[in-house]
Design a protein around this motif. Structure first.
Motif, short mmCIF file in Angstrom:
data_model
loop_
_atom_site.label_atom_id
_atom_site.label_comp_id
_atom_site.label_asym_id
_atom_site.label_seq_id
_atom_site.Cartn_x
_atom_site.Cartn_y
_atom_site.Cartn_z
N TYR A 11 0.81 -1.22 0.00
CA TYR A 11 0.00 0.00 0.00
C TYR A 11 0.84 1.27 0.00
O TYR A 11 0.45 2.28 0.57
CB TYR A 11 -0.96 -0.01 1.21
N LYS A 12 1.98 1.24 -0.67
CA LYS A 12 2.82 2.44 -0.79
C LYS A 12 2.00 3.59 -1.35
O LYS A 12 1.22 3.41 -2.28
CB LYS A 12 3.98 2.18 -1.75
N GLY A 13 2.17 4.78 -0.76
CA GLY A 13 1.49 5.96 -1.26
C GLY A 13 0.14 6.22 -0.62
O GLY A 13 -0.40 7.32 -0.73
N TYR A 14 -0.46 5.24 0.02
CA TYR A 14 -1.74 5.45 0.70
C TYR A 14 -1.52 6.26 1.98
O TYR A 14 -0.45 6.22 2.58
CB TYR A 14 -2.37 4.10 1.11
N GLU A 15 -2.55 6.94 2.43
CA GLU A 15 -2.51 7.64 3.70
C GLU A 15 -3.27 6.80 4.73
O GLU A 15 -4.21 6.09 4.38
CB GLU A 15 -3.12 9.04 3.58
N VAL A 16 -2.87 6.93 5.99
CA VAL A 16 -3.45 6.10 7.04
C VAL A 16 -3.90 6.98 8.20
O VAL A 16 -3.16 7.86 8.64
CB VAL A 16 -2.41 5.07 7.55
N ASP A 17 -5.11 6.71 8.69
CA ASP A 17 -5.58 7.34 9.92
C ASP A 17 -5.00 6.51 11.06
O ASP A 17 -5.42 5.38 11.32
CB ASP A 17 -7.11 7.33 9.96
N GLU A 18 -4.00 7.06 11.74
CA GLU A 18 -3.25 6.31 12.74
C GLU A 18 -4.13 5.80 13.89
O GLU A 18 -3.94 4.69 14.39
CB GLU A 18 -2.10 7.16 13.30
#
Length: 166
Positions: A11-18
């Motif tokens: 999932y390189k490049g995705y953003e994550v809600d920590e």
């Protein structure tokens, strides 16, 4: 289960809600009993030789069990240790853990080349954790009663099935 390293690659490049991510993460399990933290489950052997579970609270009881080697990460490890102690008790019926400095004594070893349990004279050395027998005959009796496969498995931790195949 997938490892975090694999997720990163996938999932390189995705953003994550920590905060949401934390809900899905499972903390790593301890690799040794010295890494146990509060609320970790561990196992110990009770006075009847039964593997019991407890929750690590880092109290006197937990630390006492760990100090004497009665603390295990899995039930299987605790059950293995029960069997190992039984085999060692049989061997100690015929031998002792302290070598006499003057007398020739014998000990049991596992020969990886010949794939067999063997009896050798101890000579002028004392090995850590070894059980010594005052005669070759006593060592033979101990092996017979304990069983060669049990000695291989529980004392020397040699996988008996792998040895038979190999």
């Amino acid at each position: 289960m997938i490892k975090v390293e694999e997720i990163i690659e996938k999932y390189k490049g995705y953003e994550v809600d920590e905060e949401k991510l934390k809900e899905f993460l499972t903390p790593p399990k301890p690799k040794t009993v010295y890494e146990l933290k509060k609320v970790d489950k561990y196992y110990y052997i009770d006075t009847f030789g039964t593997a019991c579970s407890d929750i690590w609270d880092n109290d006197e009881i937990d630390n006492g069990r760990r100090e004497i080697g009665n603390c295990f990460l899995t039930k299987e490890d605790a059950e293995f240790e029960v069997e190992r102690r039984k085999i060692e008790a049989i061997l100690l019926k015929y031998g002792k853990k302290v070598k006499s400095s003057q007398n020739e004594e014998y000990f049991i070893l596992y020969d990886f080349v010949d794939k067999k349990v063997a009896i050798y004279p101890s000579g002028g050395v004392c090995y850590q954790g070894t059980i010594y027998f005052t005669s070759y005959a006593l060592a033979q009796r101990a092996i017979k009663e304990a069983g060669k496969d049990n000695i291989k498995n529980y004392i020397f931790r040699v996988d008996v099935e792998c040895v038979k195949k190999g």
